[in-house]
Scaffold this motif. Structure first.
Motif, PDB file in Angstrom:
ATOM      1  N   SER B 465       0.856  -1.183   0.000  1.00 22.82           N
ATOM      2  CA  SER B 465       0.000   0.000   0.000  1.00 22.82           C
ATOM      3  C   SER B 465       0.892   1.234   0.000  1.00 22.82           C
ATOM      4  CB  SER B 465      -0.955  -0.001   1.191  1.00 22.82           C
ATOM      5  OG  SER B 465      -0.229  -0.030   2.396  1.00 22.82           O
ATOM      6  N   LEU B 466       0.262   2.376  -0.264  1.00 23.40           N
ATOM      7  CA  LEU B 466       1.001   3.633  -0.348  1.00 23.40           C
ATOM      8  C   LEU B 466       0.378   4.628   0.608  1.00 23.40           C
ATOM      9  CD1 LEU B 466       1.003   3.959  -4.196  1.00 23.40           C
ATOM     10  CD2 LEU B 466       3.045   3.701  -2.838  1.00 23.40           C
ATOM     11  N   ARG B 467       1.182   5.539   1.137  1.00 21.84           N
ATOM     12  CA  ARG B 467       0.624   6.541   2.019  1.00 21.84           C
ATOM     13  C   ARG B 467       1.225   7.905   1.700  1.00 21.84           C
ATOM     14  NH1 ARG B 467       2.503   6.207   7.833  1.00 21.84           N
ATOM     15  NH2 ARG B 467       4.015   7.653   6.998  1.00 21.84           N
ATOM     16  N   VAL B 468       0.392   8.910   1.693  1.00 24.84           N
ATOM     17  CA  VAL B 468       0.896  10.276   1.658  1.00 24.84           C
ATOM     18  C   VAL B 468       0.324  10.958   2.887  1.00 24.84           C
ATOM     19  CG1 VAL B 468      -0.964  10.960   0.073  1.00 24.84           C
ATOM     20  CG2 VAL B 468       1.031  12.401   0.311  1.00 24.84           C
ATOM     21  N   SER B 469       1.170  11.693   3.616  1.00 24.34           N
ATOM     22  CA  SER B 469       0.682  12.279   4.863  1.00 24.34           C
ATOM     23  C   SER B 469       1.310  13.647   5.077  1.00 24.34           C
ATOM     24  CB  SER B 469       0.988  11.367   6.049  1.00 24.34           C
ATOM     25  OG  SER B 469       2.370  11.129   6.104  1.00 24.34           O
ATOM     26  N   GLN B 470       0.715  14.386   5.975  1.00 25.58           N
ATOM     27  CA  GLN B 470       1.169  15.754   6.223  1.00 25.58           C
ATOM     28  C   GLN B 470       0.863  16.131   7.664  1.00 25.58           C
ATOM     29  OE1 GLN B 470      -1.109  19.029   4.540  1.00 25.58           O
ATOM     30  NE2 GLN B 470       0.745  19.808   3.585  1.00 25.58           N
ATOM     31  N   GLY B 471       1.892  16.512   8.394  1.00 26.52           N
ATOM     32  CA  GLY B 471       1.691  17.028   9.750  1.00 26.52           C
ATOM     33  C   GLY B 471       1.740  18.545   9.732  1.00 26.52           C
ATOM     34  N   VAL B 480       4.866  17.268   1.807  1.00 24.89           N
ATOM     35  CA  VAL B 480       4.178  16.063   2.263  1.00 24.89           C
ATOM     36  C   VAL B 480       5.219  14.963   2.463  1.00 24.89           C
ATOM     37  CG1 VAL B 480       1.966  16.543   1.139  1.00 24.89           C
ATOM     38  CG2 VAL B 480       3.733  15.284  -0.096  1.00 24.89           C
ATOM     39  N   HIS B 485       4.589   1.009   1.661  1.00 25.90           N
ATOM     40  CA  HIS B 485       4.504  -0.080   2.639  1.00 25.90           C
ATOM     41  C   HIS B 485       4.848  -1.411   1.981  1.00 25.90           C
ATOM     42  CE1 HIS B 485       1.344   2.639   4.702  1.00 25.90           C
ATOM     43  NE2 HIS B 485       2.555   2.923   5.123  1.00 25.90           N
ATOM     44  N   ARG B 500       4.474  19.482  -2.100  1.00 25.25           N
ATOM     45  CA  ARG B 500       3.112  18.959  -1.950  1.00 25.25           C
ATOM     46  C   ARG B 500       2.501  18.545  -3.290  1.00 25.25           C
ATOM     47  NH1 ARG B 500      -1.768  21.485  -2.220  1.00 25.25           N
ATOM     48  NH2 ARG B 500      -0.673  23.468  -2.372  1.00 25.25           N
ATOM     49  N   THR B 504       1.702  14.691  -4.255  1.00 26.43           N
ATOM     50  CA  THR B 504       0.335  14.232  -4.484  1.00 26.43           C
ATOM     51  C   THR B 504       0.210  13.583  -5.857  1.00 26.43           C
ATOM     52  OG1 THR B 504      -0.284  16.194  -3.247  1.00 26.43           O
ATOM     53  CG2 THR B 504      -2.051  14.951  -4.245  1.00 26.43           C
ATOM     54  N   PHE B 507       1.806  10.195  -5.727  1.00 29.14           N
ATOM     55  CA  PHE B 507       0.941   9.239  -5.029  1.00 29.14           C
ATOM     56  C   PHE B 507      -0.120   8.689  -5.974  1.00 29.14           C
ATOM     57  CE2 PHE B 507      -3.040   8.625  -2.640  1.00 29.14           C
ATOM     58  CZ  PHE B 507      -2.650   7.626  -1.785  1.00 29.14           C
ATOM     59  N   GLU B 508      -0.771   9.591  -6.726  1.00 28.59           N
ATOM     60  CA  GLU B 508      -1.807   9.147  -7.673  1.00 28.59           C
ATOM     61  C   GLU B 508      -1.214   8.232  -8.738  1.00 28.59           C
ATOM     62  OE1 GLU B 508      -4.913   9.799  -7.573  1.00 28.59           O
ATOM     63  OE2 GLU B 508      -5.286  11.654  -6.478  1.00 28.59           O
ATOM     64  N   SER B 511      -0.099   4.810  -7.296  1.00 22.43           N
ATOM     65  CA  SER B 511      -1.156   3.866  -6.931  1.00 22.43           C
ATOM     66  C   SER B 511      -1.729   3.210  -8.175  1.00 22.43           C
ATOM     67  CB  SER B 511      -2.236   4.562  -6.095  1.00 22.43           C
ATOM     68  OG  SER B 511      -2.692   5.720  -6.720  1.00 22.43           O
TER      69      SER B 511
END
Lengths: 172, 540
Positions: B465-471, B480, B485, B500, B504, B507-508, B511
């Motif tokens: 799986s893939l994750r994009v995250s931002q704190g 980002v 995974h 960012r 993004t 990520f697209e 996936s």
């Protein structure tokens, strides 16, 4: 359902927020109840710790108690927004999940990678007729679970996803 | 006893393990007890004959004086017989079978266990030969499949059978069995494996010694064979093309251990202890230094012997990693079983330009800890890295990826990678120029670290799986974090600071590519496809 502006804002230009496009599905607004209860419980635990210090007569006891109350209040106030930030999309070949206000994350899991799907119900969620779908892949760090689904929706979604996973089965 | 010919093990019949198995699995203790008892008896006999003075405290003597010698003997003998019968029965009841699709093991006397593993789910096959087992010409055979404690262990097999069985199981697992006719396995192997198959087919014969049949020469031949097996090179030279083999000189191994992070910690701790003892706390010295030094020496010795005689080579069945001096062990990874590769450089290795390669894999095989089975190159030069990547990447990614990795390893920035923007410097004050990603047709490459250099390759077909995250901090900087995974292991694939918009989009894109790569992946039956993209033996 929640307001479309939260899940699918018109345009992200100008904002530095992480936004992944598509039509996001929200979870049941009743899930706010679960979040409120868990916020209250964690707030009470925090306050109890602070009260222990107050009773012991530590000089910072009252400050700690104040901080704990403020944190609990913020958690409580933000509960509806937290719930509105949860969303998922069933795309052609993968499930995309998002969650979080401050720490926002978006995870994409191809259907073929799902090893199993759990349905969990906590006590509060069960009282509200809600369920949580949890997805397990071969990677421990995937960690995708959609909370706050209406019971019947959760079952349907589970069956649909298991079917999709079956038709798109790939190796490890 | 049944002495199955080497080729018969995959005939779909039940086979037993090596006859010395009960002895190697702990029966040796019974033999020791028997020896102890007999030794005591010998003293008694000597006493009886010569009338030597009696020593107090001898259990047999005490029993004798109290008139219980008969009972004591009976108890000991019964216990021994039960133990020996138990070990023998467990050996008799322990059998295995290799069919076309599954490998099965039955074991247990009272509680029967029947374990069955699908051949196309094999993640690796390890053969380990502990020193004691080597004396008997026995080897431990481990088939690992994904999952906790999910391995099929055959302990012990005849050493030469083990190599042969591994080859056969992997040929079956590869899906090439349609071409294998039972009458002409050698010919079929040639068809399946290309030019190096004849070598592989003759190798076990060479290992079984020069006198296979002659009865008169049998015993002498046995001793010779054991000696030859003990002295044989860890990697049979006929199995792998020599240009693909990577070895590590012992001097470099020692130097790399001395320059490891463990040494840094050790020196710091030693400094603290010495300083505090100079300040008057003498008791620290004795209580910490001595056990600490022993543990450190043990650690170094362990690491050293584990990595000694290390070799990694391309065999027709997959990548083979072998190591060990007295107790040897080797591990074969079929194509498509590597989930992530990391090339890294600890700070102290930098002047020497050494690198280390580790991988993530589902189900670590072998006796060794996870460390040994996931370390593909303990220490090596850039040239070794090039060779090892050449072994690991085929079936995962093409030549282009390897060049991208090698260029990206040392480059201060860019070199095919999309790096973090300048505004990422508060998060990565030194390494923002090197923190980035690159992508090829079949893999994602993530690079980070200016001081501790890291480069991770994840084949798209293995991404879970893939994750994009931002704190909050990343949001302030308009950045980002991207994470890929894979199955659990020492390699963590993520890049902490990406623009960012770029992140993004990546990520697209990823996936979609992950889904496409996953559905076109055929590596669980890597030789099945007739055109076979990943079928050929890995060649650098």
């Amino acid at each position: 359902m929640s307001t479309p502006d939260d899940l699918n804002p018109a345009d992200g230009s100008g904002s530095k927020r992480l936004l992944v496009g598509g039509e996001w599905q929200g979870v049941s607004p009743k899930y706010v109840g679960v979040e409120v209860v868990s916020s209250i419980i964690s707030g009470l635990v925090l306050c109890a710790v602070a009260v222990v210090f107050v009773v012991m007569g530590a000089w910072f006891g009252w400050i700690l108690l104040g901080v704990a109350v403020v944190i609990a209040a913020v958690m409580l106030v933000l509960a509806p927004r937290r719930v509105r930030s949860i969303g998922y999309q069933l795309r052609a070949d993968d499930l995309v999940f998002r969650r979080g206000i401050m720490f926002h994350r978006v995870v994409s899991v191809p259907y073929g990678r799902m090893q199993l799907i759990d349905i969990n119900r906590g006590p509060v969620a069960r009282a509200l007729g809600l369920a949580e779908l949890k997805f397990v892949t071969a990677a421990a760090s995937t960690g995708v679970s959609i909370p706050g689904l209406v019971d019947s929706d959760a079952n349907d979604l589970r069956d649909q996803l298991v079917g999709l996973a079956e038709t798109r089965r790939v190796g490890l | 006893m049944t002495q199955p010919a080497a080729g018969d093990l995959t005939d779909g019949q039940w086979h037993r393990l090596h006859p010395a198995t009960p002895l190697l699995r702990g029966g040796i203790i019974l033999v020791a007890i028997l020896g102890f008892v007999l030794a005591n008896f010998r003293e008694r006999l000597v006493d009886w004959v010569f009338g030597a003075p009696e020593l107090p405290g001898d259990p047999l003597q005490t029993a004798y004086e109290r008139g219980q010698l008969g009972w004591a003997v009976v108890v000991v003998v019964v216990a021994l017989i039960v133990g020996i019968v138990g070990f023998y029965a467990s050996w008799r009841m322990h059998s295995f079978r290799v069919g076309d699709d599954v490998v099965e093991v039955r074991s247990g006397i009272l509680f029967r266990t029947h374990r069955r593993a699908r051949l196309d789910r094999i993640q690796g096959i390890a053969i380990s030969r502990p020193l004691f087992a080597r004396l008997f010409g026995a080897a431990k055979f481990d088939i690992s499949v994904a999952g906790q404690d999910a391995k099929v262990q055959l302990a012990y097999l005849r050493s030469s059978d083990a190599d042969r069985l591994r080859h056969d199981v992997l040929v079956l697992a590869s899906g090439a069995r349609a071409e294998v006719s039972p009458a002409a396995p050698a010919a079929a192997l040639t068809a399946a494996d290309g030019a190096s198959a004849p070598d592989a087919a003759t190798a076990p014969d060479a290992a079984t010694g020069a006198h296979p049949d002659t009865a008169a020469a049998a015993s002498a031949g046995l001793v010779n064979q054991r000696v030859r097996e003990l002295l044989a090179p860890e990697l049979d030279p006929s199995i792998a093309p020599p240009e693909s083999v990577v070895r590590i000189p012992p001097a470099r191994l020692i130097a790399s251990l001395v320059l490891s992070g463990f040494t840094v910690v050790l020196v710091l701790v030693a400094a603290v202890v010495v300083v505090s003892s100079l300040l008057g706390r003498r008791e620290f010295f004795l209580f910490l230094i001595l056990p600490g030094a022993l543990a450190a020496i043990g650690y170094y010795f362990n690491r050293f012997t584990k990595s000694l005689r290390y070799s990694i080579a391309a065999t027709p069945d997959g990548v083979r990693v072998g190591f060990g001096l007295l107790s040897t062990s080797n591990d074969t990874l079929p194509p498509g079983r590597i989930h992530a590769i990391e090339v890294s450089q600890p700070l102290l290795w930098r002047p020497a330009r050494w690198w280390m390669i580790r991988i993530n894999r589902a189900g670590a095989a072998g006796e060794g800890s996870a460390q040994t089975s996931t370390t593909m190159l303990p220490v090596g030069t850039v040239d070794d890295v090039r060779k090892v990547l050449g072994l690991l990447l085929p079936g995962l990614a093409g030549e282009h990826t390897r060049e991208l990795v090698l260029a990206g390893l040392t480059a201060p920035s860019g070199a095919g990678f999309t790096d973090a923007p300048r505004r990422a410097w508060p998060l990565r004050p030194f390494s923002w120029r090197r923190t980035g990603f690159a992508e090829t047709d079949d893999a994602i490459l993530l690079r980070s670290g200016f001081v501790w250099r890291h480069l991770t390759v994840v084949p798209l077909a293995r991404v879970q799986s893939l994750r994009v995250s931002q704190g909050p901090v990343l949001r302030l900087l308009d950045l980002v974090e991207l994470a890929v995974h894979t199955v659990a292991g020492p390699v963590r694939a993520s890049v902490a600071a990406v623009d960012r918009a770029t992140g993004t989009r990546a990520f697209e894109r990823w996936s979609a590519e992950v889904v496409a790569a996953g559905s076109s992946d055929r590596s669980h039956r890597w030789a099945e496809a007739p055109d076979g993209a990943a079928t050929e033996s890995p060649q650098p």
